[in-house]
Design a protein around this motif. Structure first.
Motif, PDB file in Angstrom:
ATOM      1  N   ARG A 288      -4.628  -9.738  -5.365  1.00  0.00           N
ATOM      2  CA  ARG A 288      -5.873  -8.978  -5.283  1.00  0.00           C
ATOM      3  C   ARG A 288      -6.076  -8.206  -6.572  1.00  0.00           C
ATOM      4  O   ARG A 288      -5.120  -7.738  -7.171  1.00  0.00           O
ATOM      5  CB  ARG A 288      -5.830  -8.007  -4.125  1.00  0.00           C
ATOM      6  CG  ARG A 288      -5.676  -8.693  -2.788  1.00  0.00           C
ATOM      7  CD  ARG A 288      -5.343  -7.714  -1.736  1.00  0.00           C
ATOM      8  NE  ARG A 288      -6.537  -7.273  -1.061  1.00  0.00           N
ATOM      9  CZ  ARG A 288      -6.521  -6.386  -0.083  1.00  0.00           C
ATOM     10  NH1 ARG A 288      -5.390  -5.840   0.281  1.00  0.00           N
ATOM     11  NH2 ARG A 288      -7.611  -6.030   0.500  1.00  0.00           N
TER      12      ARG A 288
ATOM     13  N   TRP B  36      -0.495  -4.806  -6.576  1.00  0.00           N
ATOM     14  CA  TRP B  36      -1.633  -5.585  -6.098  1.00  0.00           C
ATOM     15  C   TRP B  36      -1.515  -7.051  -6.487  1.00  0.00           C
ATOM     16  O   TRP B  36      -2.106  -7.915  -5.837  1.00  0.00           O
ATOM     17  CB  TRP B  36      -2.928  -4.979  -6.618  1.00  0.00           C
ATOM     18  CG  TRP B  36      -3.048  -3.555  -6.191  1.00  0.00           C
ATOM     19  CD1 TRP B  36      -3.071  -2.460  -7.001  1.00  0.00           C
ATOM     20  CD2 TRP B  36      -3.086  -3.045  -4.858  1.00  0.00           C
ATOM     21  NE1 TRP B  36      -3.137  -1.318  -6.253  1.00  0.00           N
ATOM     22  CE2 TRP B  36      -3.152  -1.639  -4.931  1.00  0.00           C
ATOM     23  CE3 TRP B  36      -3.065  -3.638  -3.593  1.00  0.00           C
ATOM     24  CZ2 TRP B  36      -3.205  -0.825  -3.812  1.00  0.00           C
ATOM     25  CZ3 TRP B  36      -3.120  -2.822  -2.477  1.00  0.00           C
ATOM     26  CH2 TRP B  36      -3.190  -1.437  -2.589  1.00  0.00           C
TER      27      TRP B  36
ATOM     28  N   THR C  30       0.828  -1.206   0.000  1.00  0.00           N
ATOM     29  CA  THR C  30       0.000   0.000   0.000  1.00  0.00           C
ATOM     30  C   THR C  30       0.863   1.257   0.000  1.00  0.00           C
ATOM     31  O   THR C  30       0.549   2.234  -0.685  1.00  0.00           O
ATOM     32  CB  THR C  30      -0.947  -0.007   1.213  1.00  0.00           C
ATOM     33  OG1 THR C  30      -1.736  -1.205   1.171  1.00  0.00           O
ATOM     34  CG2 THR C  30      -1.866   1.189   1.195  1.00  0.00           C
TER      35      THR C  30
END
Length: 132
Positions: free
Chosen positions: A130, A125, A81
């Motif tokens: 994901r 990701w 992130t």
């Protein structure tokens, strides 16, 4: 309870494309040129964009250190992130610098920068398995 039929994602995409095309064809006049910005304002914009770009680059290169600076945990999802945040900070710096040439230029650059940032972030990701 009233049940409403939901549009499919293909229909939503088609509707958004048609609306965007119609808006582009509406013959909007170009934005007026900006008056010359004061040297102080230009300097502040450049400094702000530089800070954004440097912090974004550091978040991309050393996400663990960036998280430690904020006092946050450094698990795998936090590192991914923070790298994505770094990408968006660099994107913000590009848009800030483009804004010095006028709003129309900034709008065009922001669309291209956001598309490139999204493409670069895909690899982040994928690490977590994901979707974007």
């Amino acid at each position: 309870a009233v049940l409403r039929p939901q549009m499919s994602s293909v229909a939503c995409t088609l509707l958004a494309t048609l609306a965007t095309t119609a808006a582009m064809q509406s013959g909007q006049r170009p934005s007026p040129p900006l008056r010359a910005a004061s040297p102080r304002a230009s300097m502040l914009t450049n400094v702000g964009a530089g800070i954004f770009a440097v912090s974004g680059a550091l978040a991309w290169v050393a996400p663990g250190q960036s998280l430690a600076n904020y006092g946050l945990a450094t698990d795998a999802s936090a590192l991914v992130t923070m790298r994505a945040v770094g990408c968006w900070r660099i994107c913000g710096a590009a848009v800030l610098l483009a804004g010095t040439r006028g709003p129309s230029h900034a709008a065009g650059v922001s669309l291209v920068a956001a598309a490139l940032t999204t493409l670069v972030s895909v690899a982040n990701w994928d690490v977590l398995s994901r979707p974007l």
